[in-house]
Design an enzyme around this catalytic site. Structure first.
Site, short mmCIF file in Angstrom:
data_model
loop_
_atom_site.label_atom_id
_atom_site.label_comp_id
_atom_site.label_asym_id
_atom_site.label_seq_id
_atom_site.Cartn_x
_atom_site.Cartn_y
_atom_site.Cartn_z
N SER A 94 0.81 -1.23 0.00
CA SER A 94 0.00 0.00 0.00
C SER A 94 0.84 1.27 0.00
O SER A 94 0.31 2.35 -0.27
CB SER A 94 -0.93 0.01 1.22
N LYS A 164 1.04 4.68 6.91
CA LYS A 164 0.50 5.49 5.82
C LYS A 164 1.17 6.86 5.85
O LYS A 164 1.92 7.19 6.77
CB LYS A 164 -1.02 5.66 5.95
#
EC number: 3.4.21.89
Length: 314
Positions: A94, A164
C-alpha cells in the site's frame, strides 16, 4: 643474639644503646624495631611492617561475563524500543514505491513524548483505529522471534499497526475530484511519490471521491499506492469517520533500515513545503460578516433621512 637481626649496628662492638625517653628512661624495643624479613643466612630482603602477601587476582572468565553483558544489552534494547526507536516490517504494497513489502523501517518514538504531533507529508505508524485490519492474516512467530520483537530487535507480530502518509491535520479540508490532483485547503499537491500508473484520486471505486475536514486531535492518512490502499478514504463509516486519532500514532518512520540495498531516509516531500494552512476561523468570519454589515448600513441610511452618510444622528 641468635639468627634474628635486631636494629642497626653502631660502629663499635657490643649491644647498641636504646634511645632515651623524654623522662630519661630507656625506651623498650618494639615490634617495629624488629625486622620481619627472612633469616640472616638466606640473602632475602626484609618487608615493611603490616605488609602481607597478596596473590594476583585472576580476571573473570569471558563466559562468566557473557550473561551479564547479554542482560545489559537486552535492557538497553528494551529501553530504546520503548522510548526511542522501534523497527517495523512492511507487510503490504500500500505504500509503494516509497516502501516495498518486506522492508524494515525505523520509527522515531521519542519526539511524541515531547508533545510533537504528526505533520503533513510524514510517513507514520499508528495503531489500528477501528478494526481496519479485519480479515488480515496474523503472523505466527516462533519463541525466539517473540522475544526479539518484545525488545525491539525484530518487528512486532502481534501489534495491530499500519503505516501510511499523513495528508491532513486538524483544521485541513481535503478534497479529491475526478482523478486529481488531491487538494489540501484548496491547494493542489504535486504528489511525485504516488505509485507509477496511479492517479492521485480514484474514480472507479466508492470512497475515491471525497471532501472532508479534519477535526481536532485527528489526522487523515493515505497510502502512496492509491489504487491499492485501504486508508482513511475507505473507513469513513467507522466510529472516527476514517480519521486517525493522534493518540494512536506510534511515531514517524524515518529510515528504511533493511535490506541494505533499500537503505534510504524518508523525508517530507517538497510539495508539503508550500503554505497549506487553513485560514483562521476568525478571519473567515470577519471576511464573511463585512459585506453583510455594509449592506445593512446602506439600507438603514437609505431608509432613514435622519441618518447621514457619516453615521451620526441629525
Amino acid at each position: 643474639m641468635g639468627d634474628l637481626a635486631v636494629g642497626a649496628r653502631s660502629g663499635h662492638d657490643g649491644p647498641e644503646e636504646q634511645p632515651e625517653r623524654v623522662d630519661g628512661s630507656a625506651t623498650p624495643a618494639t615490634s617495629e624495631d624488629v625486622g620481619t624479613g627472612s633469616d640472616s643466612g638466606d640473602g632475602g630482603g626484609t618487608k615493611e611492617h603490616g605488609e602481607q602477601d597478596e596473590k594476583p587476582k585472576n580476571p573473570r572468565s569471558f563466559w562468566k561475563e557473557l550473561p551479564l553483558l547479554i542482560g545489559i544489552a537486552l535492557v538497553l534494547a528494551l529501553l530504546i524500543k520503548t522510548f526511542l526507536v522501534q523497527a517495523f516490517s512492511i507487510p503490504s504494497d500500500s505504500m509503494q514505491n516509497t516502501l516495498q513489502q518486506g522492508d524494515r523501517v525505523l520509527v522515531d518514538k521519542l519526539t511524541p513524548w515531547f508533545g510533537s504531533e504528526p505533520s503533513r507529508g510524514e510517513v507514520v505508524v499508528f495503531h489500528d483505529p477501528d478494526n481496519w485490519l479485519a480479515g488480515e492474516p496474523t503472523p505466527n512467530p516462533n519463541a525466539v522471534q517473540q522475544v526479539l520483537s518484545k525488545i525491539g530487535l525484530m518487528p512486532s507480530a502481534d501489534e495491530k499497526d499500519l503505516i501510511k502518509r499523513v495528508i491532513g491535520v486538524a483544521g485541513d479540508t481535503i478534497e479529491c475530484e475526478n482523478s486529481g490532483p488531491l487538494t489540501v485547503n484548496g491547494k493542489a499537491l504535486n504528489e511525485t511519490y504516488v505509485y507509477a500508473g496511479n492517479t492521485p484520486c480514484s474514480v472507479d471505486d466508492q470512497g475515491g471521491q471525497f471532501k472532508v475536514t479534519v477535526p481536532a486531535g485527528k489526522i487523515w492518512v493515505m497510502g502512496d499506492h492509491r489504487q491499492n490502499s485501504l486508508d482513511s478514504r475507505y473507513h469513513q463509516q467507522d466510529k472516527y469517520q476514517g480519521f486517525v486519532p493522534v493518540g494512536n500514532v506510534v511515531g514517524r518512520a524515518i529510515v528504511i533500515a533493511w535490506p541494505p540495498t533499500r537503505w534510504n531516509t524518508l523525508p517530507i516531500p517538497d510539495t508539503f513545503d508550500q503554505n497549506l494552512s487553513a485560514a483562521a476561523p476568525g478571519a473567515l468570519g470577519l471576511a464573511g460578516a463585512a459585506p453583510l454589515v455594509l449592506w445593512r448600513r446602506r439600507r438603514l441610511t437609505a431608509g432613514n433621512p435622519r441618518v447621514s452618510g457619516r453615521g451620526t444622528a441629525g
